[in-house]
Design a protein around this motif. Structure first.
Motif, PDB file in Angstrom:
ATOM      1  N   PRO A   1      -0.542   2.786  40.704  1.00 16.14           N
ATOM      2  CA  PRO A   1      -1.401   3.243  42.079  1.00 16.14           C
ATOM      3  C   PRO A   1      -0.836   2.824  43.131  1.00 16.14           C
ATOM      4  O   PRO A   1      -1.367   3.754  44.040  1.00 16.14           O
ATOM      5  N   SER A   2      -0.133   2.318  43.605  1.00 16.30           N
ATOM      6  CA  SER A   2       0.583   1.106  44.541  1.00 16.30           C
ATOM      7  C   SER A   2       1.454   2.369  45.280  1.00 16.30           C
ATOM      8  O   SER A   2       2.151   2.470  46.230  1.00 16.30           O
ATOM      9  N   ASP A   3       2.463   3.617  43.997  1.00 18.76           N
ATOM     10  CA  ASP A   3       3.198   3.852  44.730  1.00 18.76           C
ATOM     11  C   ASP A   3       3.570   5.888  44.190  1.00 18.76           C
ATOM     12  O   ASP A   3       4.144   6.879  44.298  1.00 18.76           O
ATOM     13  N   ASN A   4       2.796   5.575  42.955  1.00 21.89           N
ATOM     14  CA  ASN A   4       2.217   6.959  42.145  1.00 21.89           C
ATOM     15  C   ASN A   4       4.094   7.662  41.230  1.00 21.89           C
ATOM     16  O   ASN A   4       4.814   8.370  41.157  1.00 21.89           O
ATOM     17  N   GLU A   5       4.262   6.400  41.014  1.00 18.82           N
ATOM     18  CA  GLU A   5       5.255   6.586  40.011  1.00 18.82           C
ATOM     19  C   GLU A   5       4.511   6.425  38.971  1.00 18.82           C
ATOM     20  O   GLU A   5       4.177   5.151  38.495  1.00 18.82           O
ATOM     21  N   PRO A   6       5.438   6.674  37.781  1.00 19.49           N
ATOM     22  CA  PRO A   6       5.153   6.465  35.902  1.00 19.49           C
ATOM     23  C   PRO A   6       5.863   5.521  35.701  1.00 19.49           C
ATOM     24  O   PRO A   6       7.450   5.135  36.510  1.00 19.49           O
ATOM     25  N   ALA A   7       5.256   4.929  35.456  1.00 19.33           N
ATOM     26  CA  ALA A   7       5.840   3.250  34.650  1.00 19.33           C
ATOM     27  C   ALA A   7       5.778   3.368  33.356  1.00 19.33           C
ATOM     28  O   ALA A   7       4.678   3.751  32.657  1.00 19.33           O
ATOM     29  N   ILE A   8       6.447   2.378  32.747  1.00 19.31           N
ATOM     30  CA  ILE A   8       6.866   2.547  31.030  1.00 19.31           C
ATOM     31  C   ILE A   8       7.040   0.999  30.204  1.00 19.31           C
ATOM     32  O   ILE A   8       8.100   0.485  30.674  1.00 19.31           O
ATOM     33  N   ALA A   9       5.839   0.541  29.646  1.00 18.31           N
ATOM     34  CA  ALA A   9       6.834  -0.255  28.705  1.00 18.31           C
ATOM     35  C   ALA A   9       6.621  -0.157  28.077  1.00 18.31           C
ATOM     36  O   ALA A   9       6.793   0.817  26.937  1.00 18.31           O
ATOM     37  N   TYR A  10       7.773  -0.383  26.807  1.00 18.70           N
ATOM     38  CA  TYR A  10       8.777  -0.391  25.732  1.00 18.70           C
ATOM     39  C   TYR A  10       9.140  -1.381  25.282  1.00 18.70           C
ATOM     40  O   TYR A  10       9.255  -2.666  25.967  1.00 18.70           O
ATOM     41  N   SER A  11       9.787  -1.690  23.598  1.00 19.60           N
ATOM     42  CA  SER A  11      10.869  -2.344  22.899  1.00 19.60           C
ATOM     43  C   SER A  11      12.297  -1.582  22.944  1.00 19.60           C
ATOM     44  O   SER A  11      12.126  -0.614  22.049  1.00 19.60           O
ATOM     45  N   VAL A  12      13.187  -2.020  22.351  1.00 20.58           N
ATOM     46  CA  VAL A  12      14.456  -1.827  22.345  1.00 20.58           C
ATOM     47  C   VAL A  12      14.988  -2.991  21.550  1.00 20.58           C
ATOM     48  O   VAL A  12      15.482  -4.054  22.031  1.00 20.58           O
ATOM     49  N   GLY A  13      14.968  -2.646  20.701  1.00 22.66           N
ATOM     50  CA  GLY A  13      15.291  -4.400  19.941  1.00 22.66           C
ATOM     51  C   GLY A  13      15.335  -5.203  20.041  1.00 22.66           C
ATOM     52  O   GLY A  13      13.323  -5.105  19.454  1.00 22.66           O
ATOM     53  N   THR A  14      14.984  -6.314  20.036  1.00 21.40           N
ATOM     54  CA  THR A  14      14.555  -7.688  20.793  1.00 21.40           C
ATOM     55  C   THR A  14      13.563  -8.081  21.731  1.00 21.40           C
ATOM     56  O   THR A  14      13.444  -9.151  21.987  1.00 21.40           O
ATOM     57  N   SER A  15      14.404  -6.858  22.686  1.00 25.60           N
ATOM     58  CA  SER A  15      13.192  -6.955  23.927  1.00 25.60           C
ATOM     59  C   SER A  15      12.656  -6.228  23.942  1.00 25.60           C
ATOM     60  O   SER A  15      12.369  -5.228  23.481  1.00 25.60           O
ATOM     61  N   LEU A  16      11.520  -6.704  24.907  1.00 21.14           N
ATOM     62  CA  LEU A  16      10.327  -6.701  25.702  1.00 21.14           C
ATOM     63  C   LEU A  16      10.458  -6.044  26.692  1.00 21.14           C
ATOM     64  O   LEU A  16      11.562  -6.403  27.240  1.00 21.14           O
ATOM     65  N   ARG A  17      10.383  -4.280  26.955  1.00 18.96           N
ATOM     66  CA  ARG A  17      10.793  -4.343  28.755  1.00 18.96           C
ATOM     67  C   ARG A  17      10.038  -3.154  29.603  1.00 18.96           C
ATOM     68  O   ARG A  17       9.094  -2.858  29.185  1.00 18.96           O
ATOM     69  N   TYR A  18      10.107  -3.375  30.871  1.00 21.26           N
ATOM     70  CA  TYR A  18       9.690  -2.744  31.805  1.00 21.26           C
ATOM     71  C   TYR A  18       9.849  -1.582  32.989  1.00 21.26           C
ATOM     72  O   TYR A  18      10.945  -2.380  33.087  1.00 21.26           O
ATOM     73  N   THR A  19      10.191  -0.779  32.747  1.00 23.64           N
ATOM     74  CA  THR A  19      10.695  -0.105  33.788  1.00 23.64           C
ATOM     75  C   THR A  19       9.847   1.082  34.631  1.00 23.64           C
ATOM     76  O   THR A  19       8.896   1.373  34.336  1.00 23.64           O
TER      77      THR A  19
END
Length: 469
Positions: free
Chosen positions: A52-70
């Motif tokens: 909501p701060s900049d109206n851009e999409p954000a995604i939480a996801y996993s790649v292998g054994t890494s939890l990521r945010y982008t």
């Protein structure tokens, strides 16, 4: 219906059961989607939300054994690793704190964990990892929502006791500003299928509403609803669908009347369905063949949208009052779609796993018309008029001379007010107001000529539009 569901009167559900023909988009109603690869790394779960701060999409996801945010910044995806997990995270939920506008992620690596951005880093917290030998606990099916009354994060989830027994337990976790506390709500029947929960807060009563799966052995079970009062000590459960459910995803509120709204289901016959509970009875409509789907509500039109996978193809169905407008977005692979609507302009973004399980994004963008300052342009329909029976709506584009508030009033030719639409606007780009050709009672209006009066900063104009059914 029991009084325990006062204020919980109407549900919308999408669930996956067969063979259907793809319905092409109605004239003038096709959205333009951009498809992009966010992360080529193979993974499993993902959850999307709009910042909501900049109206851009954000995604939480996993790649292998890494939890990521982008999230997308300056046209590029900037991802970070948040946690290293023993197993690929199979269940996660991303949401933004309504007060701080910062993201939080609830995720499971067997144990229930929570990560929140504090402005500098992502501290993580272990919430629930109870082990009582010879049993071990596996956490799954979690969902995160912030309580609008105090912005506290709340998580619904299932604890699976694995060992000499297999006993799923529906639980909630809540952070009171100092510590996390967990509550055991009820026992669910075990299932060999993926088990899920979804939590959302009623804007009317403030109660937390939870939907969750129940299944016995490998037989799909019912979808059940729990209403947990803010004290989290009283519980009512109500089985809202029969014994043909093997999974769901999503709970929202019907924006037409602020009643609890959406869920996504799937059964073995592989059909995407949309169901509505109203006046004490369920009504169902089949949409398309599919194996997984996610449902949300557009805050501008207040109507539903479903992202789903069908034979490895990503499709999107938008509801326009009397029919579903279906578009095929990506034929190169589809798994585990999740969607979110921009609360400012109604844009929809869909995160999903494409070819090779790469994380991909389908982002709907409108073909914005050129609108000069102080002017109004109305779009809708492919033949010079709007036909609601074809799923067509009116898109009213407004370019004000400055920031402020815009009011659109729809009148009949004899001056009868049909409905009023409002939104805050910026002078930097055209603002979109959508009218689904419905009056204040929610009914589609009759064929005829209507007047649209627009008032806002530097604007006081009246336009005509034609509706033919």
């Amino acid at each position: 219906m029991s009084s325990r569901f006062a204020g919980v009167a109407q549900y919308w559900l999408c669930f996956a059961i067969g063979s259907f023909v793809l319905i092409p988009p109605a004239d003038g109603m096709q959205l333009k989607f951009q498809i992009e690869t966010v992360d080529p790394g193979s993974g499993n779960a993902a959850s999307i939300a709009w910042d909501p701060s900049d109206n851009e999409p954000a995604i939480a996801y996993s790649v292998g054994t890494s939890l990521r945010y982008t999230k997308r910044q300056n046209g590029a995806w900037n991802g970070i690793s948040i946690d290293t997990v023993a197993d690929e995270a199979e269940s996660m939920s991303l949401a933004f704190n309504p007060t701080t506008q910062r993201p939080g992620i609830a995720y499971s690596t067997g144990a229930l964990k929570f990560a929140s951005f504090d402005g500098f880093s992502w501290p993580t917290t272990l919430i629930d990892s109870h082990v009582a030998p010879p049993l071990s606990v596996y956490t799954t099916g979690l969902s995160l929502a912030y309580d609008p009354s105090d912005s506290s994060p709340n998580i619904s989830y299932l604890n699976l006791l694995v060992g000499t027994e297999f006993e799923p337990r529906l639980k909630t976790a809540r952070f009171d500003g100092i510590k996390w506390s967990t509550s055991s709500i009820t026992f669910a029947e075990p299932s060999c299928n993926p088990m899920r929960t979804s939590i959302a807060f009623s804007p009317a009563s403030g109660a937390a509403v939870i939907i969750y799966d129940e299944g016995e052995s490998c037989i799909p079970g019912p979808l059940t609803t729990a209403v947990v009062r803010p004290s989290a000590v009283t519980l009512s459960t109500y089985t809202i669908l029969g014994n043909d459910i093997c999974g769901h995803k999503g709970l929202a509120f019907d924006l037409m009347d602020n009643t609890p709204a959406a869920g996504v289901l799937a059964d073995y016959s592989q059909t995407v369905r949309y169901a509505k509970f109203s006046n004490g009875a369920w009504t169902f409509s089949d949409i398309d063949s599919g194996d997984s789907c996610a449902l949300g509500f557009n805050p501008i039109t207040r109507l539903g949208g479903i992202a789903y996978c069908s034979s490895g193809r990503l499709r999107y169905a938008a509801y326009y009052g009397q029919l579903w407008n279906i578009q095929e977005l990506d034929t190169g692979g589809c798994k585990s779609p999740t969607l979110a609507f921009n609360q400012t302009n109604g844009e929809v973004a869909i995160a999903y796993r494409g070819a090779g399980n790469a994380l991909k994004l389908a982002h709907a963008v409108f073909a914005d018309p050129v609108v000069r300052r102080g002017a109004v342009t109305i779009q809708g329909g492919g033949k010079g008029y709007i036909n609601p029976q074809r799923g067509e709506i009116a898109r009213i584009w407004v370019q004000t001379t400055g920031p402020g508030h815009v009011i659109a009033r729809i009148f009949t030719m004899d001056g009868q007010l049909i409905t009023t639409l409002e939104r805050d606007v910026s002078s930097t780009q055209p603002a979109l107001i959508e009218w689904a050709t419905r009056n204040v009672q929610g009914s589609i209006v009759a064929s005829g000529i209507y007047l649209v009066n627009i008032q806002g900063p530097g604007i006081n104009l009246t336009k005509k539009l034609v509706i033919i059914k």
